[in-house]
Design a protein around this motif. Structure first.
Motif, PDB file in Angstrom:
ATOM      1  N   UNK A 137      -3.686   0.049  39.884  1.00 57.07           N
ATOM      2  CA  UNK A 137      -2.329   1.425  39.249  1.00 57.07           C
ATOM      3  C   UNK A 137      -2.670   2.889  39.350  1.00 57.07           C
ATOM      4  N   UNK A 138      -4.053   2.790  39.388  1.00 60.48           N
ATOM      5  CA  UNK A 138      -5.374   4.306  39.444  1.00 60.48           C
ATOM      6  C   UNK A 138      -4.644   5.234  40.397  1.00 60.48           C
ATOM      7  N   UNK A 139      -5.441   4.470  41.693  1.00 59.67           N
ATOM      8  CA  UNK A 139      -5.486   5.172  42.886  1.00 59.67           C
ATOM      9  C   UNK A 139      -4.194   5.066  42.982  1.00 59.67           C
ATOM     10  N   UNK A 140      -3.350   4.063  43.047  1.00 63.03           N
ATOM     11  CA  UNK A 140      -1.627   4.258  43.092  1.00 63.03           C
ATOM     12  C   UNK A 140      -0.519   5.367  42.686  1.00 63.03           C
ATOM     13  N   UNK A 141      -1.481   6.021  41.850  1.00 57.29           N
ATOM     14  CA  UNK A 141      -0.930   6.823  40.656  1.00 57.29           C
ATOM     15  C   UNK A 141      -1.677   8.443  41.539  1.00 57.29           C
ATOM     16  N   UNK A 142      -2.666   8.442  41.705  1.00 56.36           N
ATOM     17  CA  UNK A 142      -3.475   8.889  42.024  1.00 56.36           C
ATOM     18  C   UNK A 142      -3.213  10.024  43.390  1.00 56.36           C
ATOM     19  N   UNK A 143      -2.560   8.603  44.439  1.00 55.58           N
ATOM     20  CA  UNK A 143      -2.221   9.129  45.547  1.00 55.58           C
ATOM     21  C   UNK A 143      -0.568   9.622  45.812  1.00 55.58           C
ATOM     22  N   UNK A 144      -0.107   9.433  44.937  1.00 55.62           N
ATOM     23  CA  UNK A 144       1.236   9.641  44.911  1.00 55.62           C
ATOM     24  C   UNK A 144       1.939   8.045  45.066  1.00 55.62           C
ATOM     25  N   UNK A 145       1.438   6.941  45.359  1.00 56.38           N
ATOM     26  CA  UNK A 145       2.104   6.415  46.105  1.00 56.38           C
ATOM     27  C   UNK A 145       3.551   5.909  44.834  1.00 56.38           C
ATOM     28  N   UNK A 146       3.334   6.401  43.455  1.00 56.98           N
ATOM     29  CA  UNK A 146       3.869   5.643  42.673  1.00 56.98           C
ATOM     30  C   UNK A 146       5.397   5.905  42.892  1.00 56.98           C
TER      31      UNK A 146
END
Length: 225
Positions: free
Chosen positions: A50-59
């Motif tokens: 979840x954190x990685x998705x947010x940090x990469x801008x995927x969300x």
């Protein structure tokens, strides 16, 4: 490009990676990350993804793509030029520190305030989180700045809580029109107001998810276990 299902972990459920199901489960039910059901991957794995998705801008990427699809399906342009701004104060739990919370005397709520800007369909454009003690017209400056920087929205509908100095500030600095939708002088009881109801409906959608009906986060922009 979105990460592949293998990157997010196995097994898949109903054609969707189990990690994504687990994230949606937390948001919908309001349970802490550590209390995830054993049917999902370990909570540490889910939270890390979840954190990685947010940090990469995927969300953000997913939301942008979905918004464009919905707008095109409704016969609109891909990007909105008009929006609605509204606010909502929500109670903060004991994990919300004193320096980022406040008391909303009007709503009698101790916690944080979320200011949202939506398009005219009610799709979220901007979310701005402040202490609940902030006045709407003051807190809205950050939300409007973020909206103008990221979108072509230059006409925003608002309720009377945003009237006053904010209207002049937005016009002079952002070249944005803030149109105040006022209640009719002869109004009695509940009335659905043009435009304003769209933002209120979006806030209702948000609080239908228990994780968002109360604020548990120590940092407004940093979800934690």
């Amino acid at each position: 490009m979105l990460p592949s299902p293998q990157w997010m972990g196995r097994p898949e459920k109903h054609g969707r990676p189990a990690v994504i199901d687990a994230i949606l489960y937390v948001v919908r039910t309001g349970c802490p990350w550590r209390y995830l059901s054993v049917d999902f991957p370990p909570w540490q794995t889910v939270y890390a993804h979840f954190t990685r998705l947010n940090n990469r801008g995927v969300t953000e990427w997913i939301l942008t793509e979905l918004h464009e699809e919905v707008r095109l399906a409704r016969g609109r342009q891909p990007e909105p030029t008009a929006g609605i701004i509204d606010s909502q104060s929500i109670k903060g739990s004991d994990t919300v520190p004193r320096d980022s919370r406040g008391y909303d005397a009007g709503k009698k709520i101790n916690g944080r305030k979320r200011l949202i800007v939506t398009d005219t369909l009610g799709l979220l454009v901007t979310v701005w989180v402040l202490a609940a003690s902030w006045q709407d017209r003051d807190g809205a400056k950050g939300a409007l700045l973020a909206t103008c920087a990221a979108t072509p929205i230059r006409h925003v509908f608002a309720d009377t809580g945003f009237a006053g100095r904010l209207v002049d500030w937005a016009r002079d600095l952002l070249r944005t029109t803030v149109e105040i939708v006022r209640e009719p002088a002869d109004q009695r009881g509940f009335v659905v107001h043009p435009r304003r109801w769209v933002g209120e409906r979006t806030l209702a959608w948000i609080t239908a998810h228990r994780r968002l009906a109360r604020d548990y986060e120590t940092y407004p922009a940093h979800p934690r276990p």
